[in-house]
Scaffold this active site. Structure first.
Site, PDB file in Angstrom:
ATOM      1  N   GLU A   1      30.302  44.686  29.709  1.00 43.39           N
ATOM      2  CA  GLU A   1      31.922  44.597  30.504  1.00 43.39           C
ATOM      3  C   GLU A   1      32.713  45.732  29.848  1.00 43.39           C
ATOM      4  O   GLU A   1      33.476  46.632  30.170  1.00 43.39           O
ATOM      5  CB  GLU A   1      32.752  44.034  30.930  1.00 43.39           C
ATOM      6  CG  GLU A   1      31.597  43.121  31.853  1.00 43.39           C
ATOM      7  CD  GLU A   1      30.924  43.125  33.456  1.00 43.39           C
ATOM      8  OE1 GLU A   1      30.976  44.530  33.567  1.00 43.39           O
ATOM      9  OE2 GLU A   1      30.299  42.324  34.075  1.00 43.39           O
TER      10      GLU A   1
ATOM     11  N   HIS B   1      38.810  39.709  31.007  1.00 45.35           N
ATOM     12  CA  HIS B   1      37.838  38.640  32.359  1.00 45.35           C
ATOM     13  C   HIS B   1      37.329  37.739  31.440  1.00 45.35           C
ATOM     14  O   HIS B   1      36.815  37.108  30.465  1.00 45.35           O
ATOM     15  CB  HIS B   1      36.722  39.759  32.121  1.00 45.35           C
ATOM     16  CG  HIS B   1      35.363  39.461  33.144  1.00 45.35           C
ATOM     17  ND1 HIS B   1      35.819  39.127  34.640  1.00 45.35           N
ATOM     18  CD2 HIS B   1      34.346  38.978  32.824  1.00 45.35           C
ATOM     19  CE1 HIS B   1      34.673  38.696  35.045  1.00 45.35           C
ATOM     20  NE2 HIS B   1      32.938  38.334  34.185  1.00 45.35           N
TER      21      HIS B   1
ATOM     22  N   HIS C   1      35.998  33.743  34.156  1.00 45.80           N
ATOM     23  CA  HIS C   1      35.228  33.250  35.005  1.00 45.80           C
ATOM     24  C   HIS C   1      36.094  31.497  35.467  1.00 45.80           C
ATOM     25  O   HIS C   1      35.828  31.037  35.080  1.00 45.80           O
ATOM     26  CB  HIS C   1      33.216  32.910  34.644  1.00 45.80           C
ATOM     27  CG  HIS C   1      32.771  33.950  34.249  1.00 45.80           C
ATOM     28  ND1 HIS C   1      31.543  33.368  33.998  1.00 45.80           N
ATOM     29  CD2 HIS C   1      32.955  35.610  34.451  1.00 45.80           C
ATOM     30  CE1 HIS C   1      30.967  34.949  33.773  1.00 45.80           C
ATOM     31  NE2 HIS C   1      31.340  36.147  34.304  1.00 45.80           N
TER      32      HIS C   1
ATOM     33  N   GLU D   1      56.356  30.167  41.771  1.00 43.49           N
ATOM     34  CA  GLU D   1      56.607  31.564  40.823  1.00 43.49           C
ATOM     35  C   GLU D   1      56.199  33.140  40.813  1.00 43.49           C
ATOM     36  O   GLU D   1      55.901  33.977  40.028  1.00 43.49           O
ATOM     37  CB  GLU D   1      56.119  31.131  39.354  1.00 43.49           C
ATOM     38  CG  GLU D   1      54.471  30.579  39.320  1.00 43.49           C
ATOM     39  CD  GLU D   1      54.236  29.873  37.966  1.00 43.49           C
ATOM     40  OE1 GLU D   1      53.991  28.925  37.853  1.00 43.49           O
ATOM     41  OE2 GLU D   1      54.623  30.406  36.645  1.00 43.49           O
TER      42      GLU D   1
ATOM     43  N   HIS E   1      32.460  35.792  40.848  1.00 45.84           N
ATOM     44  CA  HIS E   1      31.930  36.108  39.842  1.00 45.84           C
ATOM     45  C   HIS E   1      33.030  35.382  38.375  1.00 45.84           C
ATOM     46  O   HIS E   1      33.147  34.601  37.952  1.00 45.84           O
ATOM     47  CB  HIS E   1      32.148  37.807  39.545  1.00 45.84           C
ATOM     48  CG  HIS E   1      31.607  38.051  38.272  1.00 45.84           C
ATOM     49  ND1 HIS E   1      30.272  39.057  37.557  1.00 45.84           N
ATOM     50  CD2 HIS E   1      31.591  37.955  36.714  1.00 45.84           C
ATOM     51  CE1 HIS E   1      30.634  38.920  36.134  1.00 45.84           C
ATOM     52  NE2 HIS E   1      31.224  38.287  36.371  1.00 45.84           N
TER      53      HIS E   1
HETATM   54  O1  2HA Z   1      28.803  37.241  30.160  1.00 42.20           O
HETATM   55  O2  2HA Z   1      31.335  37.774  32.051  1.00 42.20           O
HETATM   56  O3  2HA Z   1      30.131  40.282  33.628  1.00 42.20           O
HETATM   57  C1  2HA Z   1      29.401  38.409  30.552  1.00 42.20           C
HETATM   58  C2  2HA Z   1      30.714  38.614  31.214  1.00 42.20           C
HETATM   59  C3  2HA Z   1      29.514  39.634  32.806  1.00 42.20           C
HETATM   60 ZN    ZN Z   2      31.537  37.672  34.234  1.00 36.07          ZN
END
Ligand code: 2HA
Ligand code: ZN
Length: 275
Positions: free
Chosen positions: A116, A140, A142, A170, A211
């Site tokens: 990414e 980032h 998940h 909050e 995602h």
């Molecule tokens: O595997 O999270 O979006 C890495 C990620 C791709």
């Molecule tokens: Zn991801």
């Protein structure tokens, strides 16, 4: 100084491991990047190799020309970062046009920076400008409950922002600008990078449908805290929706206005609509 002893590297590793312990990084899921301060680059200069091969980023970030980043590696597991950081992480330098990078340290087994990287760097560029150079961290993850909500709520900024604000007092104080929502797009490429960085002009949080989430912040504490707060709010919403589909009572738009006044934040009226 040994690079692994540097405070910014230690902070990065701790944040990555905290994310792993939250359950947000199954297998190689998620990625983290940090725009390194000039004095930090200088403090670890003896560890950096400036002879690496230049490789294309896959997008153009001219405002980030010459900047250094600490990044997670493509295919690397967050679970392993704390035990083998030099295999999992890299310091990269951008060229003078912001179109290529080279590895100066880390990824000792010959891998590439995060898949990414285009999204991270485009977000860094937008947030660096929007925050007068204060923002340095893009994360980032998940996040389970936020992902679950992207199957049952309309994929609209105003719906996600308002629902998440209502779930914990909050929240409007922690993310007063709200959250943006990116529809499902193939990850790893320029399209999702452009869509995300467009939203990041306005927000510090972008949700990727089905995602995960992207957060931006000034330092590791603020950025991790932001991810954690949004995801916890989503968890409360998931639990609430699981118990009964309608709320018996909630934080009202007027409650939110009163909160904004006392906590001295500006909540855009576009999110305080009557339902
Ligand atoms: O595997 O999270 O979006 C890495 C990620 C791709
Ligand atoms: Zn991801």
């Amino acid at each position: 100084m040994r690079i692994l002893d540097a405070e910014f590297v230690q902070g990065f590793i701790r944040m990555a491991n905290d994310g792993w312990e939250q359950g947000w990084h199954e297998r190689n899921g998620g990625n983290l990047t940090y725009r390194i301060k000039k004095e930090e680059v200088e403090s670890v200069a003896e560890n950096l190799n400036r002879n690496g091969e230049w490789k294309a980023i896959g997008t153009s970030v001219p405002k980030l020309a010459g900047e250094y980043f600490l990044v997670t590696g493509s295919g690397k597991y967050f679970r392993n970062i704390i035990v083998k950081p030099e295999d999992s992480l890299a310091v990269i330098e951008l060229d003078d046009r912001g179109e290529s990078y080279r590895i100066c340290w880390g990824l000792v087994n010959g891998d590439r920076p995060t898949s990414e990287l285009p999204s991270h760097l485009m977000n860094h560029e937008v947030k660096m400008i929007a925050s007068s150079r204060k923002h340095r961290v893009i994360y980032h993850a998940h996040t389970t409950n936020v992902i679950a909500l992207t199957f049952v709520l309309p994929l609209e900024d105003k719906v996600f922002t308002r629902e998440l604000w209502e779930m914990a007092t909050e929240c409007p104080v922690v993310f007063p600008d709200g959250v943006g929502v990116v529809p499902w797009i193939v990850p790893g490429g320029r399209d999702i990078a452009v869509a995300t960085s467009e939203l990041m002009k306005k927000y510090d949080v972008a949700i990727w449908a089905h995602h995960g989430m992207f957060c931006s912040g000034e330092d590791f504490d603020i950025t991790f805290g932001l991810m954690h707060t949004v995801e916890k709010s989503a968890e409360i919403l998931v639990k609430t929706l699981s118990m009964r589909p309608d709320k018996l009572q909630t934080i009202t738009p007027q409650n939110l206005r009163d909160l904004a006044k006392d906590f001295k934040v500006m909540l855009p009226e576009e999110f305080l609509y009557d339902k």
